[in-house]
Design a protein around this motif. Structure first.
Motif: not given
Ligand code: SF4
Ligand SMILES: Cc1ncc(C[n+]2csc(CCOP(=O)(O)OP(=O)(O)O)c2C)c(N)n1
Ligand SMILES: [Mg+2]
Length: 347
Positions: A29-30, A33, A35, A64, A136, A140, A214-217
């Protein structure tokens, strides 16, 4: 001649296992994150509670969040189900062998969007399971579309604003019959760890919604599921303490400020009042407090509802103490004579 010093033996829990015995695979995972933080707390809770890894079954759907059981407790059993369909697989596992400990990990999309039909029926049964939603507010894995737990007015990075009301999975779970319902935040290490340990001591359905950014989205300005929003708006209902049954339970507490919940295995969950009077046995009160907080933009965390008296699904079905999976055919299969008698009665 110099001798190399022997490294100290690793610290072990009360069943003689080290924390390394609860590790999983390396996360994909990122970084950052939420999670991942939840997986770490699951490892800590299982270690501290002395859970036998081979007695655990990890179950999940797709997302995720649903990948994360691969990143904790490798020695456990695992089943990665179809998107939103983990509850029916979990029900089958529990019926086949109710001696196993079930831990379901789902996402807000997996639970509240595609999986809502299975989720609501799981919550009605008081099946012994710890059901975690890693929440989140977005899908994700498929690049950040709003899920059904996203708040009205929450904004995506692209500027799109959510205008549909959220499903509050905790309110829903309480209304439907889950017997241990709580919300936490992946960044609140102490509270989440305490909740997970208490969850492992409960016999019935635990529904634990963990806000997990969710750090990415979904971690930007305008999101109500970002680290910053949670840091600024988290309002714990209680200060939680947990004393497992294998420790000295005679720890002092003040009954005027702390409510005590005796768990099924003899452990104690302690709910110490903060600035409000809250009764975690009052279902209607729980739903009212959640709605009031939501209207103010607060994120309430802690134990909303707990009931250790309700019969579990296994008790309702009057299952044999010996798991069905280990009963022989001589016990399970009716004799030809019994079948003849049934046929005769149907004539
Ligand atoms: S996309 Fe978002 S939910 Fe998925 S691993 Fe990356 S940070 Fe976590
Ligand atoms: C039947 C089906 N429909 C759609 C998908 C695509 N899909 C994969 S994961 C996902 C949503 C995951 O969101 P969530 O459960 O919130 O998990 P997260 O990735 O946010 O942790 C979707 C729609 C799928 N895999 N299967
Ligand atoms: Mg999600």
């Amino acid at each position: 001649m110099s001798t190399t010093p022997t490294p100290p033996a690793p610290k072990t829990n009360h069943i003689g296992l080290a924390v390394l015995d609860y590790r999983g695979g390396k996360t994909t995972l990122c970084a950052g994150c939420g999670h991942n933080a939840i997986s770490e707390r699951i490892i800590d809770a299982a270690y501290e509670m002395g859970l036998q890894p081979e007695n655990l079954v990890k179950l999940s759907g797709i997302g995720c969040s649903s990948k994360s059981p691969a990143y904790f407790i490798n020695r456990a059993h695992g089943f990665n189900a179809v998107h939103g369909r983990m509850p029916s697989v979990a029900t089958g596992v529990a019926l086949a062998n109710h001696k196993l400990v079930l831990l379901g990990v789902s996402g807000d999309g997996d639970t509240a969007s595609i999986g809502i039909g299975q989720f609501v029926h799981l919550m009605r049964r008081n099946l012994p399971i710890i059901y975690i939603i890693e929440d989140n507010g977005v899908y994700g894995l498929t690049k950040g579309q709003f899920s059904a737990t996203a708040d009205v007015g929450s904004k995506l990075k692209t500027g799109i604003i959510n205008d549909l009301p959220p499903i509050d999975t905790c309110a829903l779970a309480i209304q439907l019959g889950a017997t241990f319902v709580a919300r936490s935040f992946s960044g609140d290490k102490k509270q989440l760890l305490t909740l997970l340990k208490a969850a492992l001591a409960h016999r019935g359905t635990v529904m634990l919604d963990v806000i997990s950014p969710c750090v990415t989205f979904n971690d930007h300005e305008g999101s109500t599921k970002s680290y910053k929003y949670l840091k600024d708006h988290e309002e714990p209902l209680q200060d939680l303490g947990f004393v497992p049954s294998f420790e000295n339970i005679e720890v002092e507490y003040d009954p005027g400020t702390t409510a005590l919940v005796r768990m099924h295995d003899g452990s104690e969950l302690r709910l110490r009042k903060l600035d409000r009077d809250y009764d975690a046995t009052d279902k209607v009160g729980a739903i009212r407090v959640m709605a009031e907080a939501h209207a103010k933009g607060e994120v309430l965390t802690g134990v909303f509802y707990v009931n250790t008296q309700a019969p579990s699904f296994m008790e309702m079905l009057r299952l044999t103490d010996q798991p069905l999976s280990s009963l022989g055919q001589d016990v399970l299969r009716p004799s030809p004579q019994a079948l003849d008698e049934i046929m005769e009665a149907l004539r």
